[in-house]
Scaffold this motif. Structure first.
Motif, PDB file in Angstrom:
ATOM      1  N   THR A 513       0.828  -1.204   0.000  1.00 50.42           N
ATOM      2  CA  THR A 513       0.000   0.000   0.000  1.00 50.42           C
ATOM      3  C   THR A 513       0.864   1.257   0.000  1.00 50.42           C
ATOM      4  OG1 THR A 513      -1.863   1.092   1.090  1.00 50.42           O
ATOM      5  CG2 THR A 513      -0.212   0.180   2.518  1.00 50.42           C
ATOM      6  N   ALA A 514       0.252   2.341  -0.496  1.00 52.79           N
ATOM      7  CA  ALA A 514       0.872   3.665  -0.420  1.00 52.79           C
ATOM      8  C   ALA A 514      -0.237   4.636  -0.146  1.00 52.79           C
ATOM      9  CB  ALA A 514       1.548   4.002  -1.744  1.00 52.79           C
ATOM     10  N   ASN A 515      -0.066   5.470   0.856  1.00 51.51           N
ATOM     11  CA  ASN A 515      -1.125   6.412   1.216  1.00 51.51           C
ATOM     12  C   ASN A 515      -0.580   7.841   1.165  1.00 51.51           C
ATOM     13  OD1 ASN A 515      -2.916   8.046   2.767  1.00 51.51           O
ATOM     14  ND2 ASN A 515      -3.858   6.141   3.511  1.00 51.51           N
ATOM     15  N   ASN A 516      -1.120   8.613   0.246  1.00 48.22           N
ATOM     16  CA  ASN A 516      -0.633   9.992   0.090  1.00 48.22           C
ATOM     17  C   ASN A 516      -1.122  10.916   1.207  1.00 48.22           C
ATOM     18  OD1 ASN A 516       0.695   9.266  -2.194  1.00 48.22           O
ATOM     19  ND2 ASN A 516      -0.749  10.220  -3.620  1.00 48.22           N
ATOM     20  N   GLU A 517      -2.259  10.552   1.841  1.00 46.00           N
ATOM     21  CA  GLU A 517      -2.809  11.401   2.912  1.00 46.00           C
ATOM     22  C   GLU A 517      -1.924  11.346   4.146  1.00 46.00           C
ATOM     23  OE1 GLU A 517      -5.631  13.251   2.475  1.00 46.00           O
ATOM     24  OE2 GLU A 517      -5.459  12.529   0.411  1.00 46.00           O
ATOM     25  N   THR A 518      -1.705  10.110   4.620  1.00 47.77           N
ATOM     26  CA  THR A 518      -0.890   9.956   5.830  1.00 47.77           C
ATOM     27  C   THR A 518       0.588   9.827   5.489  1.00 47.77           C
ATOM     28  OG1 THR A 518      -1.552   7.662   5.672  1.00 47.77           O
ATOM     29  CG2 THR A 518      -2.597   8.966   7.391  1.00 47.77           C
ATOM     30  N   ASN A 519       0.892   9.746   4.187  1.00 47.52           N
ATOM     31  CA  ASN A 519       2.281   9.701   3.727  1.00 47.52           C
ATOM     32  C   ASN A 519       3.024   8.463   4.253  1.00 47.52           C
ATOM     33  OD1 ASN A 519       4.510  10.523   2.357  1.00 47.52           O
ATOM     34  ND2 ASN A 519       4.851  12.398   3.524  1.00 47.52           N
ATOM     35  N   HIS A 520       2.432   7.291   4.032  1.00 45.31           N
ATOM     36  CA  HIS A 520       3.139   6.080   4.435  1.00 45.31           C
ATOM     37  C   HIS A 520       3.119   5.043   3.317  1.00 45.31           C
ATOM     38  CE1 HIS A 520      -0.924   4.558   5.545  1.00 45.31           C
ATOM     39  NE2 HIS A 520      -0.394   3.379   5.234  1.00 45.31           N
ATOM     40  N   VAL A 521       4.080   4.130   3.371  1.00 48.38           N
ATOM     41  CA  VAL A 521       4.135   3.022   2.403  1.00 48.38           C
ATOM     42  C   VAL A 521       4.389   1.712   3.144  1.00 48.38           C
ATOM     43  CG1 VAL A 521       4.991   4.357   0.430  1.00 48.38           C
ATOM     44  CG2 VAL A 521       6.623   3.310   1.980  1.00 48.38           C
ATOM     45  N   MET A 522       3.935   0.636   2.537  1.00 45.07           N
ATOM     46  CA  MET A 522       4.201  -0.701   3.093  1.00 45.07           C
ATOM     47  C   MET A 522       4.562  -1.650   1.962  1.00 45.07           C
ATOM     48  SD  MET A 522       1.167  -1.367   5.828  1.00 45.07           S
ATOM     49  CE  MET A 522       0.554  -0.027   6.844  1.00 45.07           C
ATOM     50  N   TYR A 523       5.486  -2.553   2.248  1.00 42.72           N
ATOM     51  CA  TYR A 523       5.745  -3.636   1.308  1.00 42.72           C
ATOM     52  C   TYR A 523       6.034  -4.913   2.083  1.00 42.72           C
ATOM     53  CZ  TYR A 523      10.734  -2.328   2.059  1.00 42.72           C
ATOM     54  OH  TYR A 523      11.943  -2.002   2.605  1.00 42.72           O
ATOM     55  N   THR A 524       5.913  -6.041   1.386  1.00 45.56           N
ATOM     56  CA  THR A 524       6.234  -7.314   2.031  1.00 45.56           C
ATOM     57  C   THR A 524       7.411  -7.955   1.317  1.00 45.56           C
ATOM     58  OG1 THR A 524       4.597  -8.396   0.641  1.00 45.56           O
ATOM     59  CG2 THR A 524       3.923  -7.877   2.883  1.00 45.56           C
ATOM     60  N   LYS A 525       8.113  -8.802   2.065  1.00 43.68           N
ATOM     61  CA  LYS A 525       9.129  -9.689   1.494  1.00 43.68           C
ATOM     62  C   LYS A 525       8.699 -11.091   1.927  1.00 43.68           C
ATOM     63  CE  LYS A 525      12.647  -8.946  -0.231  1.00 43.68           C
ATOM     64  NZ  LYS A 525      13.988  -8.727   0.295  1.00 43.68           N
ATOM     65  N   THR A 526       8.594 -11.989   0.960  1.00 46.45           N
ATOM     66  CA  THR A 526       8.102 -13.331   1.279  1.00 46.45           C
ATOM     67  C   THR A 526       9.066 -14.396   0.804  1.00 46.45           C
ATOM     68  OG1 THR A 526       5.918 -12.435   0.873  1.00 46.45           O
ATOM     69  CG2 THR A 526       6.062 -14.811   1.096  1.00 46.45           C
ATOM     70  N   PHE A 527       9.338 -15.358   1.643  1.00 43.57           N
ATOM     71  CA  PHE A 527      10.105 -16.532   1.237  1.00 43.57           C
ATOM     72  C   PHE A 527       9.471 -17.754   1.890  1.00 43.57           C
ATOM     73  CE2 PHE A 527      13.525 -19.664   1.912  1.00 43.57           C
ATOM     74  CZ  PHE A 527      13.903 -19.864   0.588  1.00 43.57           C
ATOM     75  N   GLU A 528       9.033 -18.693   1.064  1.00 44.27           N
ATOM     76  CA  GLU A 528       8.312 -19.878   1.539  1.00 44.27           C
ATOM     77  C   GLU A 528       7.215 -19.457   2.507  1.00 44.27           C
ATOM     78  OE1 GLU A 528      11.509 -22.560   2.602  1.00 44.27           O
ATOM     79  OE2 GLU A 528      11.885 -23.011   0.500  1.00 44.27           O
TER      80      GLU A 528
END
Ligand code: CA
Length: 586
Positions: A513-528
């Motif tokens: 996700t990326a939110n321009n209002e609250t100015n935050h981003v999230m990403y995941t890293k997945t392995f198995e």
């Protein structure tokens, strides 16, 4: 569907061999325009009852940028060859996209329209050395890292750190200074050193090579260098050298001979001299790097010049067991030279890493026959614009980073050399206007990204400095003057990258996700079955950010604090401090 936006081209980042069995295929469509994409694929020679025998496999939407969606599938063809097209669906509309345009439904009486991946020849598969993907690099500018031997200091060398650097001053850094501080590097956890040039030259940066076969005496001699490589290897650290094959220094004897003897010089064709006599003022009458008369461009197509430079490539690998070559101004040198260079150095040591300095789109050099990687400035540029400079929105950060990620095949991206700064840029803490929280965000992003990360010496103890020469200050060795908290944090995430496969290069990177209002981003890293969620607050306010993942009933660990908790509610939120971040594992 907007046909004009639909794009695919084989044998580049849209269709490539990931390994000796697997093809990766990508398709671009207009953003939010296509609901479903199916790959129509089969062996070109598989026919039955007068019809081509194809199979259909669903593609996954892998990424989105501002204007486009990207679709992906990995395919293992039975006989290493493939014909394929794309069936696209949106509402009631259905189309088949091929190399010869659009059809209403799959063509079965003729395979000519389909895209072609002719044959997956194992020798053509892009393959960077396997050690690179797990390496954490540390860039050393040898004149400024450590002075371990006062006896070899250049004339007029200043006491260590007594003044700010200028384009011309010297402080006496050398190999002994690196050897003496090897424990420091081990403690930080780095496993590769990239040295800017060490060959005989006149300047403090040594990019003006005088003799490619000699060590600059201010750094030590060949014995000291041998010992340095040995000490590094004993401590699990690879060694990469920097070479400038695009141009020589002005004092390179072969160029001096051309200056002296003009047309009669046996070296006249080692360079691109326009006419004689050779002049340097007011403008050089020979090809140069930029318009610098001090850096005459080398003719890498001339047989003798070429052999000299190839021997440079071979010599330091053969005699000193170095592990990598970083190639300066690599995109201004002919492709043909690089193809031969690769063959020659890999014949001596197959797992040598070849890294080109290219700041732009580098697909032509990353086909498997030239470089293993390029300095991936475009990748971290968006992160610097977002976190450090606050010039772009959260959404723009995701789009730009995604564009950089899909620009190359996945296997090329795994070996890409990612950096936040170097001897050619302002230091990252200075770019962050001395905000250490932002610097930590950027290092966390760098270390958890696909690719092989590099830390510029001193950034780990919060050194500052503007663009060259400011970014080339003497390394601070007085512990009182070092930011030990920053050092401990960076050492910690370096360790996490090594110990946790999802954190490191084996994890699949996906923006959440990326939110321009609250100015935050999230990403995941997945392995198995391991997933890490990274959430960053890019504002100077505390925020509460909804995590758009179903964590109900899952055991969740805060990676940095060790706290464990289980969520019962379906909707989960994270409270993030100003410019703060969390890493959750579940
Ligand atoms: Ca010295």
């Amino acid at each position: 569907m907007i046909k004009e936006a639909i794009y695919h081209r084989p044998k580049n980042n849209f269709a490539y061999a990931y390994d000796t069995k697997t093809l990766h295929i990508r398709l671009r469509t207009k953003k939010n325009d296509v609901e479903k994409v199916t790959l129509i694929h089969g062996d070109p020679y598989k026919w039955g009852e007068g019809a081509w025998q194809y199979e259909a496999a669903p593609m996954k939407k892998m990424a989105a940028t501002e204007m486009f969606d990207y679709w992906f599938i990995a395919i293992e063809p039975d006989f290493r060859r493939l014909r394929y097209g794309f069936e696209l669906k949106s509402g009631d509309e259905s189309l088949v996209y091929t190399e010869k345009g659009f059809f209403r439904e799959p063509v079965t009486d003729d395979i000519a329209p389909y895209f072609c991946f002719p044959y997956l020849n194992p020798e053509d598969v892009f393959s960077a050395p396997s050690w690179v993907r797990d390496t954490v690099w540390y860039q050393i500018f040898p004149e400024r890292f450590g002075n371990g031997d006062l006896s070899n200091d250049p004339e007029g060398a200043l006491p260590w750190g007594s003044e700010d650097p200028t384009p011309t001053n010297f402080f006496g850094g050398d190999f002994e200074g690196v050897i003496q501080h090897i424990d420091y590097l081990v403690q930080l956890g780095v496993t590769g050193i990239y040295f800017t040039p060490i060959f005989k030259a006149t300047t403090n940066h040594k990019y003006d090579t005088v003799d490619y076969m000699e060590i600059d005496p201010q750094f030590g001699d060949k014995e000291t260098f041998k010992r340095l490589v040995h000490v590094c290897h004993e401590n699990g650290i690879k060694v990469m050298l920097d070479a400038v094959f695009n141009h020589s220094g002005f004092h390179f004897p072969q160029f001096q001979d051309v200056l002296k003897n003009g047309e009669n010089s046996p070296y006249k064709d080692w360079f691109y001299v326009w006419d004689y006599p050779v002049q340097t003022e007011p403008m050089p009458n020979y090809d140069t790097f930029a318009f610098t008369p001090m850096m005459p461009k080398l003719n890498t197509a001339h047989p003798e010049a070429r052999e000299y430079l190839l021997e440079v490539g071979r010599y330091w690998v053969r005699e000193f067991d170095i592990d990598g070559w970083r190639l300066d101004v690599a995109n201004e040198v002919g492709h043909d030279f690089w193809r031969e260079f690769r063959k020659e150095v890999k014949a001596i040591k197959p797992d040598v890493y070849i890294l080109g300095e290219i700041w732009h789109d580098s697909m032509p050099w990353l086909q498997g026959d030239q470089f293993d990687a390029v300095m991936n400035y475009p990748y971290s540029h968006a992160a610097i614009q977002f976190f450090a400079k606050e010039e772009i929105t959260a959404q723009e950060f995701i789009y730009k980073t995604t564009e950089a990620l899909i620009r190359y095949p996945e296997n090329a991206m795994e070996a890409a050399f990612n950096l936040l700064g170097s001897h050619d840029t302002s230091r990252i803490l200075t770019v962050c206007k001395d905000n250490k929280e932002k610097t930590k965000q950027l290092f966390t992003f760098l270390l958890s990204s696909p690719g092989t990360p590099c830390i510029y010496y001193g950034d780990e103890i919060s050194m500052t400095g503007e663009q060259d020469p400011g970014c080339r200050k003497c390394m601070i060795w007085d512990k009182e003057q070092q930011d030990r908290e920053m050092f401990d944090y960076i050492a910690r995430i370096v360790r996490l990258r090594k110990e946790s496969p999802a954190f490191g290069n084996r994890g699949t990177f996906q923006f959440v996700t990326a939110n321009n209002e609250t100015n935050h981003v999230m990403y995941t890293k997945t392995f198995e079955d391991q997933t890490l969620l990274f959430a960053f607050n890019n504002s100077d306010q505390e925020i509460t950010a909804i995590i758009p993942l179903d964590l109900k009933g899952k055991k969740v660990t805060n990676v940095l604090t060790g706290e464990e908790f289980a969520y019962e509610a379906k909707s989960v939120a994270a409270v993030l401090a100003p410019h703060g971040f969390i890493i959750l594992e579940f």
